[in-house]
Design a protein around this motif. Structure first.
Motif, PDB file in Angstrom:
ATOM      1  N   SER A  13       0.925  -1.332  -0.047  1.00 14.82           N
ATOM      2  CA  SER A  13      -0.012  -0.024   0.079  1.00 14.82           C
ATOM      3  C   SER A  13       0.824   1.220  -0.068  1.00 14.82           C
ATOM      4  CB  SER A  13      -1.092  -0.034   1.142  1.00 14.82           C
ATOM      5  OG  SER A  13      -2.009  -1.034   1.199  1.00 14.82           O
ATOM      6  N   ALA A  14       1.905   1.287   0.782  1.00 13.28           N
ATOM      7  CA  ALA A  14       2.676   2.407   0.637  1.00 13.28           C
ATOM      8  C   ALA A  14       3.454   2.631  -0.559  1.00 13.28           C
ATOM      9  CB  ALA A  14       3.823   2.266   1.767  1.00 13.28           C
ATOM     10  N   GLU A  15       3.890   1.663  -1.196  1.00 14.67           N
ATOM     11  CA  GLU A  15       4.553   1.684  -2.434  1.00 14.67           C
ATOM     12  C   GLU A  15       3.800   2.001  -3.735  1.00 14.67           C
ATOM     13  OE1 GLU A  15       6.993  -1.223  -5.816  1.00 14.67           O
ATOM     14  OE2 GLU A  15       6.840  -1.694  -3.645  1.00 14.67           O
ATOM     15  N   PHE A  16       2.417   1.728  -3.766  1.00 14.51           N
ATOM     16  CA  PHE A  16       1.572   2.035  -4.793  1.00 14.51           C
ATOM     17  C   PHE A  16       0.414   3.006  -4.322  1.00 14.51           C
ATOM     18  CE2 PHE A  16       3.144  -2.071  -5.666  1.00 14.51           C
ATOM     19  CZ  PHE A  16       3.584  -1.869  -6.992  1.00 14.51           C
ATOM     20  N   GLY A  17       0.327   3.523  -3.059  1.00 16.98           N
ATOM     21  CA  GLY A  17      -0.541   4.235  -2.618  1.00 16.98           C
ATOM     22  C   GLY A  17      -2.090   3.791  -2.549  1.00 16.98           C
ATOM     23  N   TRP A  18      -1.980   2.567  -2.373  1.00 18.21           N
ATOM     24  CA  TRP A  18      -3.165   1.898  -2.353  1.00 18.21           C
ATOM     25  C   TRP A  18      -4.015   2.177  -0.955  1.00 18.21           C
ATOM     26  CZ3 TRP A  18      -1.945  -3.334  -4.893  1.00 18.21           C
ATOM     27  CH2 TRP A  18      -1.539  -3.208  -6.489  1.00 18.21           C
ATOM     28  N   SER A  19      -5.448   2.149  -0.999  1.00 17.32           N
ATOM     29  CA  SER A  19      -5.993   2.099   0.162  1.00 17.32           C
ATOM     30  C   SER A  19      -6.296   0.834   0.861  1.00 17.32           C
ATOM     31  CB  SER A  19      -7.472   2.774   0.131  1.00 17.32           C
ATOM     32  OG  SER A  19      -8.391   1.828  -0.682  1.00 17.32           O
ATOM     33  N   ARG A  34      -8.827  -1.256  -1.361  1.00 15.40           N
ATOM     34  CA  ARG A  34      -8.343  -1.953  -2.487  1.00 15.40           C
ATOM     35  C   ARG A  34      -7.516  -3.334  -2.109  1.00 15.40           C
ATOM     36  NH1 ARG A  34      -5.222   0.898  -7.418  1.00 15.40           N
ATOM     37  NH2 ARG A  34      -4.642  -1.196  -8.920  1.00 15.40           N
ATOM     38  N   THR A  50     -11.336   1.825   7.319  1.00 14.84           N
ATOM     39  CA  THR A  50     -11.242   3.448   7.107  1.00 14.84           C
ATOM     40  C   THR A  50     -11.934   4.447   7.781  1.00 14.84           C
ATOM     41  OG1 THR A  50     -12.558   3.243   5.075  1.00 14.84           O
ATOM     42  CG2 THR A  50     -10.327   2.622   4.758  1.00 14.84           C
TER      43      THR A  50
END
Length: 402
Positions: free
Chosen positions: A51-57, A60, A369
Motif C-alpha cells: 500500500s505504501a509503495e503504490f498508494g493503495w487504500s 483495495r 477506514t
C-alpha cells in the motif's frame, strides 16, 4: 431431510489397509494446503509495504484478498460437482503449478499480477480442498481422522505464520517481490514432487465403502455448518488481512505487530492439532469444542476494540486460537456422516468458508477506514453467529456420533 447415519465404526479398506495410519497422506496434504494458501496470506502480511509503495487504500487491498476467496468459492462449487479422480496427486500438482504462475505474475507486474494471483490461487485452493478432505477420510485410520483434519487445517495458520515472518525478515533486505518469487519456486517444486512422490502416489483413493450415506444436498445439517464456516472464516481471514495493520496504526512497531501475529498463528496451529487429537479420543466432545472455540474467538475480537496494546495482544491470541481454531473439526464433522460422499459434503463447508473468507477482509477494509473498532465488532458478531449455527447443526445431528 437427509438421514444421517453413524460412520464412526467404519474401517477403511483398500489404500488404508496398506497405510494404517495415513500420516504420510496427511503430511503431503498439509504441505499442499500451506503452499496454496500463500497467495492470500503473503499480500496480507505485505499489506503495509504494498500500500505504501503504490498508494493503495485498505479497501483495495481488502478487495484483492476477497478475490482469492471468491475464486475459492467457485473452485469448491465446481469440485462439488466433480467426481474424485483416480490420481488425486495430479490434481494437486496442477493446482500448485497454477499457484506458482500466479505468484510469479504478482512479483513481475503487481498492479495486475496481485489480482491474477488471488484469482488463480484461490480457485486452486477451493477446488482441491474437498479432494484432500476425501483423501483423509478414506486413507486415515478412524481414530486418527480428527487429528488428520486438525493437522491439515493447521497448515492454514502455518501459512500465515510463514508470511508474517517472511515479510519483516526478508522484505527489508530484498523487498517483497523476491519473497513472492521465491514462494512461486517452492510451489513449482511442490507440484513436481506431488506428481512423483505425492501422498499415496499410484493408489486409488476410494478405498472407503460407498453408498452408506445419502448424496449430500441442501440438508439443514449441511447448510448450518456451511453457515458456521461462513461466519468463522470472516473472523479468521479478517485477522489474517488486517491484524498487523491495525496494531501498527496504534503505534506498535512492525516487528512487534508481526510477532503478535506470529504468536497467534502458532497458537492457532497448536489449537487445531490439540482439538483434533482430543476429539479423536473423545468423539463426544466435538460439538462442545466447536461451540467453545467460536465463543472464545468472539471474546478475542471484542478485546481488539480496546485501545491499549495489552488488551489487543490478548485479544489477538484469543481470536486466533479460538476464532480460527475450528476449521479441522468443522470439515471433519460435516464429512463424517457421508461415507463415500465426503468430497461433495465438505464442498458445502468449503463454500461457506470461502464466502466468509471473502466477506471478512472486505468488511474489515470498508470499516477500517471509518473506525477500526467497528471492524472488530463486526467480527465479534460473526463469531457469535457461527456459534448459533453450530447449535442448530447439533440439533440436526442426533444420530451422528462424532
Amino acid at each position: 431431510m437427509t438421514t444421517l447415519v453413524r460412520t464412526d465404526r467404519r474401517e477403511p479398506t483398500g489404500g488404508a489397509s496398506r497405510e494404517p495410519a495415513g500420516l504420510s497422506t496427511t503430511s503431503g496434504v498439509a504441505a499442499v494446503t500451506v503452499l496454496t494458501s500463500l497467495p492470500v496470506f503473503l499480500p496480507g502480511a505485505a499489506n503495509g509495504l504494498i500500500s505504501a509503495e503504490f498508494g493503495w487504500s485498505s479497501v483495495r487491498m481488502g478487495a484483492i484478498l476477497a478475490v482469492y476467496w471468491l475464486a475459492s468459492l467457485a473452485g469448491a462449487f465446481v469440485s462439488k460437482r466433480a467426481a474424485l479422480p483416480a490420481a488425486v496427486e495430479r490434481t494437486l500438482a496442477v493446482a500448485l503449478f497454477a499457484t506458482c504462475l500466479g505468484l510469479l505474475a504478482a512479483a513481475a507486474a503487481p498492479a495486475v499480477g496481485l489480482w491474477v494471483s488471488s484469482a488463480v490461487g484461490g480457485y486452486a485452493y477451493g477446488y482441491t480442498q474437498p479432494h484432500t478432505n476425501a483423501l483423509l477420510m478414506r486413507r486415515c485410520a478412524p481414530r486418527l481422522r480428527a487429528f488428520a483434519f486438525g493437522l491439515k487445517q493447521a497448515a492454514v495458520p502455518a501459512a500465515t505464520l510463514l508470511a508474517s515472518v517472511a515479510m519483516p525478515v526478508l522484505a527489508g533486505p530484498v523487498g517483497w517481490r523476491p519473497v513472492f518469487a521465491g514462494t512461486a519456486v517452492l510451489c513449482g517444486v511442490g507440484g513436481a514432487l506431488s506428481v512423483r512422490h505425492g501422498p499415496g502416489a499410484g493408489r486409488h483413493p476410494t478405498g472407503a465403502p460407498r453408498g452408506r450415506g445419502d448424496p449430500p444436498g441442501r440438508d439443514p445439517f449441511l447448510m448450518a455448518l456451511a453457515g458456521a464456516g461462513f461466519f468463522g472464516a470472516m473472523v479468521g481471514n479478517g485477522l489474517g488481512g488486517f491484524l498487523v495493520l491495525a496494531l501498527t496504526t496504534r503505534g506498535m512497531a512492525l516487528a512487534t505487530a508481526a510477532a503478535v501475529a506470529t504468536a497467534g498463528a502458532a497458537l492457532n496451529i497448536a489449537v487445531r492439532l490439540t482439538m483434533g487429537w482430543l476429539v479423536g479420543r473423545l468423539p463426544q466432545l466435538a460439538w462442545a469444542a466447536l461451540l467453545g472455540l467460536f465463543v472464545t474467538g468472539a471474546a478475542g475480537t471484542a478485546l481488539l476494540t480496546r485501545p491499549d496494546g495489552a488488551s489487543a495482544t490478548v485479544g489477538a491470541l484469543l481470536a486466533y486460537g479460538g476464532g480460527w481454531g475450528w476449521a479441522g473439526l468443522l470439515h471433519y464433522v460435516i464429512g463424517l456422516p457421508y461415507a463415500g460422499q465426503e468430497q461433495r459434503a465438505t464442498a458445502y463447508s468449503q463454500m461457506g468458508v470461502s464466502l466468509g473468507a471473502a466477506t471478512g477482509p472486505l468488511v474489515c477494509g470498508l470499516l477500517f477506514t471509518v473506525a477500526p473498532a467497528a471492524a472488530w465488532w463486526a467480527l465479534t458478531a460473526a463469531g457469535l453467529g457461527a456459534g448459533v449455527c453450530v447449535a442448530v447443526a447439533r440439533g440436526r445431528a442426533e444420530r451422528v456420533r462424532v
